[in-house]
Design a protein around this motif. Sequence first.
Motif, PDB file in Angstrom:
ATOM      1  N   ILE A  71      35.805  93.211  42.100  1.00 61.64           N
ATOM      2  CA  ILE A  71      35.562  92.346  43.260  1.00 61.64           C
ATOM      3  C   ILE A  71      36.814  92.331  44.118  1.00 61.64           C
ATOM      4  O   ILE A  71      37.883  92.715  43.664  1.00 61.64           O
ATOM      5  CB  ILE A  71      35.265  90.896  42.815  1.00 61.64           C
ATOM      6  N   CYS A  72      36.666  91.863  45.363  1.00 62.21           N
ATOM      7  CA  CYS A  72      37.861  91.630  46.176  1.00 62.21           C
ATOM      8  C   CYS A  72      38.404  90.255  45.809  1.00 62.21           C
ATOM      9  O   CYS A  72      37.729  89.243  45.980  1.00 62.21           O
ATOM     10  CB  CYS A  72      37.543  91.674  47.667  1.00 62.21           C
ATOM     11  N   ALA A  73      39.659  90.243  45.301  1.00 67.18           N
ATOM     12  CA  ALA A  73      40.255  88.980  44.879  1.00 67.18           C
ATOM     13  C   ALA A  73      40.654  88.127  46.074  1.00 67.18           C
ATOM     14  O   ALA A  73      40.889  86.936  45.939  1.00 67.18           O
ATOM     15  CB  ALA A  73      41.476  89.258  44.001  1.00 67.18           C
ATOM     16  N   ASN A  74      40.708  88.743  47.259  1.00 67.57           N
ATOM     17  CA  ASN A  74      41.119  87.991  48.445  1.00 67.57           C
ATOM     18  C   ASN A  74      39.959  87.237  49.066  1.00 67.57           C
ATOM     19  O   ASN A  74      40.001  86.022  49.215  1.00 67.57           O
ATOM     20  CB  ASN A  74      41.747  88.933  49.463  1.00 67.57           C
ATOM     21  N   CYS A  75      38.859  87.963  49.430  1.00 63.37           N
ATOM     22  CA  CYS A  75      37.772  87.292  50.144  1.00 63.37           C
ATOM     23  C   CYS A  75      36.533  87.090  49.277  1.00 63.37           C
ATOM     24  O   CYS A  75      35.542  86.534  49.735  1.00 63.37           O
ATOM     25  CB  CYS A  75      37.413  88.036  51.428  1.00 63.37           C
ATOM     26  N   TRP A  76      36.611  87.517  48.024  1.00 67.37           N
ATOM     27  CA  TRP A  76      35.525  87.314  47.059  1.00 67.37           C
ATOM     28  C   TRP A  76      34.230  88.013  47.483  1.00 67.37           C
ATOM     29  O   TRP A  76      33.139  87.475  47.325  1.00 67.37           O
ATOM     30  CB  TRP A  76      35.274  85.815  46.798  1.00 67.37           C
ATOM     31  N   CYS A  77      34.369  89.204  48.053  1.00 68.34           N
ATOM     32  CA  CYS A  77      33.171  90.015  48.285  1.00 68.34           C
ATOM     33  C   CYS A  77      33.182  91.162  47.272  1.00 68.34           C
ATOM     34  O   CYS A  77      34.108  91.283  46.467  1.00 68.34           O
ATOM     35  CB  CYS A  77      33.132  90.545  49.719  1.00 68.34           C
ATOM     36  N   GLU A  78      32.158  91.981  47.303  1.00 72.97           N
ATOM     37  CA  GLU A  78      32.083  93.071  46.321  1.00 72.97           C
ATOM     38  C   GLU A  78      32.215  94.450  46.973  1.00 72.97           C
ATOM     39  O   GLU A  78      31.938  95.465  46.360  1.00 72.97           O
ATOM     40  CB  GLU A  78      30.767  92.957  45.537  1.00 72.97           C
ATOM     41  N   ARG A  86      40.911  98.938  48.285  1.00 77.50           N
ATOM     42  CA  ARG A  86      40.962  98.240  49.562  1.00 77.50           C
ATOM     43  C   ARG A  86      39.597  97.627  49.811  1.00 77.50           C
ATOM     44  O   ARG A  86      38.569  98.249  49.543  1.00 77.50           O
ATOM     45  CB  ARG A  86      41.309  99.202  50.692  1.00 77.50           C
ATOM     46  N   CYS A  87      39.594  96.421  50.333  1.00 73.30           N
ATOM     47  CA  CYS A  87      38.334  95.724  50.589  1.00 73.30           C
ATOM     48  C   CYS A  87      37.735  96.206  51.906  1.00 73.30           C
ATOM     49  O   CYS A  87      38.426  96.252  52.929  1.00 73.30           O
ATOM     50  CB  CYS A  87      38.589  94.224  50.650  1.00 73.30           C
ATOM     51  N   GLY A  88      36.462  96.571  51.855  1.00 71.85           N
ATOM     52  CA  GLY A  88      35.787  97.023  53.064  1.00 71.85           C
ATOM     53  C   GLY A  88      35.546  95.895  54.049  1.00 71.85           C
ATOM     54  O   GLY A  88      35.299  96.127  55.235  1.00 71.85           O
ATOM     55  N   SER A  89      35.623  94.694  53.589  1.00 67.52           N
ATOM     56  CA  SER A  89      35.367  93.543  54.448  1.00 67.52           C
ATOM     57  C   SER A  89      36.663  92.975  55.042  1.00 67.52           C
ATOM     58  O   SER A  89      36.853  92.956  56.244  1.00 67.52           O
ATOM     59  CB  SER A  89      34.617  92.479  53.648  1.00 67.52           C
ATOM     60  N   CYS A  90      37.580  92.548  54.196  1.00 65.39           N
ATOM     61  CA  CYS A  90      38.809  91.914  54.712  1.00 65.39           C
ATOM     62  C   CYS A  90      39.959  92.907  54.858  1.00 65.39           C
ATOM     63  O   CYS A  90      41.017  92.552  55.368  1.00 65.39           O
ATOM     64  CB  CYS A  90      39.211  90.732  53.842  1.00 65.39           C
ATOM     65  N   GLN A  91      39.773  94.142  54.385  1.00 68.68           N
ATOM     66  CA  GLN A  91      40.758  95.226  54.534  1.00 68.68           C
ATOM     67  C   GLN A  91      42.024  95.038  53.708  1.00 68.68           C
ATOM     68  O   GLN A  91      42.998  95.784  53.869  1.00 68.68           O
ATOM     69  CB  GLN A  91      41.172  95.407  56.016  1.00 68.68           C
TER      70      GLN A  91
HETATM   71 ZN   LIG Z   1      38.061  91.214  50.794  1.00 67.30          ZN
END
Ligand SMILES: [Zn+2]
Lengths: 136, 394
Positions: free
Chosen positions: A45-52, A31-36
């Motif tokens: 990497i987060c494939a959705n929002c491209w953060c790490e 789960r992405c800590g940024s976009c959830q």
């Molecule tokens: Zn994300």
Amino acid sequence: MPEWKKPLPTISGETKPFWDACRQGNLLIQRCGSCQEYQFYPRGICANCWCEDIQWVTASGRGTVWTFTETRQNRTPGFEEEIPYVLALVELEEGVKMFTNIIECDPKEVKIGMAVEVTFVQANQQVSIPYFKPAA
Amino acid sequence: MSTVDLTKAAAIVGIHEHVTRYAPDKSELQIQGESVIKAVEDAGLTKDDVDGLLTAGNIRNSGLNLADYLNMYPKMVDNTTVGGGSFEFHLSHALNAIAAGRINCAVITYSSLARSGGISVGTGGVARFGHPRLDPSPDSFEELYGLTTVGLYAMIAQRHMHLYGTTSEQLAEVAVAMRKHASMNPEALFRDPITVQDVVNSRIISTPLHLPDCCVITDGGGAVVVASAEMARNCRHDPVWVLGAGEAVAHQGAGKRDLQFIAAKQSHEPAFAMAGVTQDDIDMAMIYDSFTITVLETLEDLGFCKKGEGGDFVSGGRLQVGGELPINTDGGGLSSNHPGMRGIFLLLEATRQLRGQFEGTPRQVPDCQVALCHGTGGALGSRHSGGTVILGKD
Ligand SMILES: [Zn+2]
């Protein structure tokens, strides 16, 4: 333990936590800590929002069959002996789909939408592989 | 974003299909070489006119090795390999390079010895046991489960049946239409007519797909010569213009894509917009037919019918010459040939139809002015590419 004839995963730094958890009987997704957003397969990497800011979370292990096929021909060693077997895409409760086999079930009984739960099969000392079976 | 008008900036001017379906004594480079020579000859051009080289396949017959084999020094090399539809991408890329003035003339070529090499394209399983799947897994979360190419299409067929009530008999209609067209093609591998009942009574490879729902395995190859508008006007045949092109990929979407919508959904809109035509303007189509379900899903997502109505759409002879939308008049991958990546043959047959090459025979689509080719590469159930090109006469 009989020799595992099917392919084994290539365990990399990116996926080691997943396979470590499988040995303990836990199915991890990310789960992405940024976009959830949840994602599967695991990646660095987060494939959705491209953060790490990627976090591992334990999935409930419950899901439904999104689609499947009863495989009647595959000459690959390990699979040839198991024909017919069910290849499926299972949609987890968390909303991500993963490839799997539906086991402990007559292939004729598998239906789209059927409730399933994860189960692990030990391939060797290092690797346990997640499969799905009909939900209890 | 400012855009250049690409419509009619380039045309297909030369074609050649290597008619072999089995060539154990030839190399892949040889089949490509022979095809390139004959396609350039068909255009009325010479070796010196060609300054772009595009191909797809493996490292042995890549653009680098092929340029060496042909002793040519192209100004543009493109090895885009995105599965069977690679050649629709190549035509799109050649169009760009020609419109930009980088090159005047490109040759697109392909060959494969899948049949004489004994390669189980559809059911051979995963990379480490021999021939790789056409869309190798990017990691270790797929091959553990015994994926086959057939299985990855079968899963999408299963879901289509579940959602929309599509039947095996409807899928079989596609195979029957392709076989009918193959019966008119002397080079086709299988030419004896089949019925819907023949298909649904045959062996299942991966539920719900029967053996005749799956493409054949052959050797083969071919080449297409693409030239600038200026050069095209002086070639041997009337130009077959590239009116529009669109490219797309589709994949699991980090586990969240609705895979029932294929890449054609994304690639067709830019192609139609560039061409300035609609689905109603298409006189015939070449639809990548790796499996019967591929055709059904592609026709839906290209917008020829609504999502879920593909089963009805492909029935009743609509896809046969004389029907509303004849497709794959060469017999397609299901009956004519499929050497692993079939996309180049889509361009070849569409060009023949637009040239009116079969005039006076049942294979010719009457008054064929505009044709669409859609190549699908990879697997619908995991990841795949989709390239749409629209071709037309003056
Ligand atoms: Zn994300």
